[in-house]
Design an enzyme around this catalytic site. Structure first.
Site: not given
Ligand SMILES: [Zn+2]
Length: 187
Positions: A79, A81, A114, A117
């Site tokens: 992801h 992040e 999410c 993260c």
């Protein structure tokens, strides 16, 4: 079996984009505008999902950008992040960006984190999280944000991390919706 190394690399278009923009982003809006642009460009370049992130120093120096590379790299943990945090830690040479609480860093994310993260943020050493679109906005186009605590912001605050939401939210939502409208793959 000889297991291969896992190498994570930003798409080739990121470096020139940053070179054109410079590396100093004094306002929170400027930091958010960068990660939204990373998200939009990631879609346009077909290098991943509509998510961008970056780590900045408290003063606004860009330390590391990140984009979602899940589909491009066939890796579910990539992801935006996670990418930005991993790269910032590599650049600064420490797993705790804050250097044991001495320094302050922001993580900016085009969409709220999410479950994965959210879980990674307290160990990264950032002490502020800047968010554009809400997680509900990502869910609205079909992305799975995972099982997050109902009051995830309070959980971060309890770990000393300030959460600032809704920075340029309409622009961030527009990027998500453009991706959905173009039939981007949802995972
Ligand atoms: Zn995530």
């Amino acid at each position: 079996m000889n297991y291969p190394p896992v190498t994570i690399e930003l798409p080739a278009w990121v470096q020139p984009l940053i070179a054109a923009k410079g590396t100093f982003f004094p306002s929170l809006e400027a930091r958010m505008a960068l990660v939204i642009e990373l998200a939009a460009r990631n879609v346009a370049e077909k290098t991943g999902g509509p998510f961008g992130a970056a780590v900045f120093s408290a003063q606004g120096q860009l330390i590391a950008p990140g984009v979602n590379l899940v589909t491009a790299a066939n890796c579910s943990i990539l992801h935006a992040e996670m990418m930005a945090l991993a790269l910032a830690q590599k650049v600064l040479g420490r797993f705790d960006l804050s250097d044991n609480g001495k320094l302050s860093y922001d993580l900016a994310a085009s969409t709220e984190p999410c479950a994965m993260c959210f879980g990674a943020i307290p160990w990264s050493g950032v002490n502020r999280l800047l968010c554009g679109a809400r997680d509900a906005d990502a869910r609205a186009i079909g992305f799975d944000e995972g099982a997050k605590l109902p009051d995830w912001q309070a959980a971060l605050r309890a770990r000393g991390i300030t959460v600032i939401r809704d920075l340029m939210r309409p622009e961030a939502i527009a990027t998500l919706q453009a991706y959905a409208a173009a039939d981007g793959s949802i995972y």
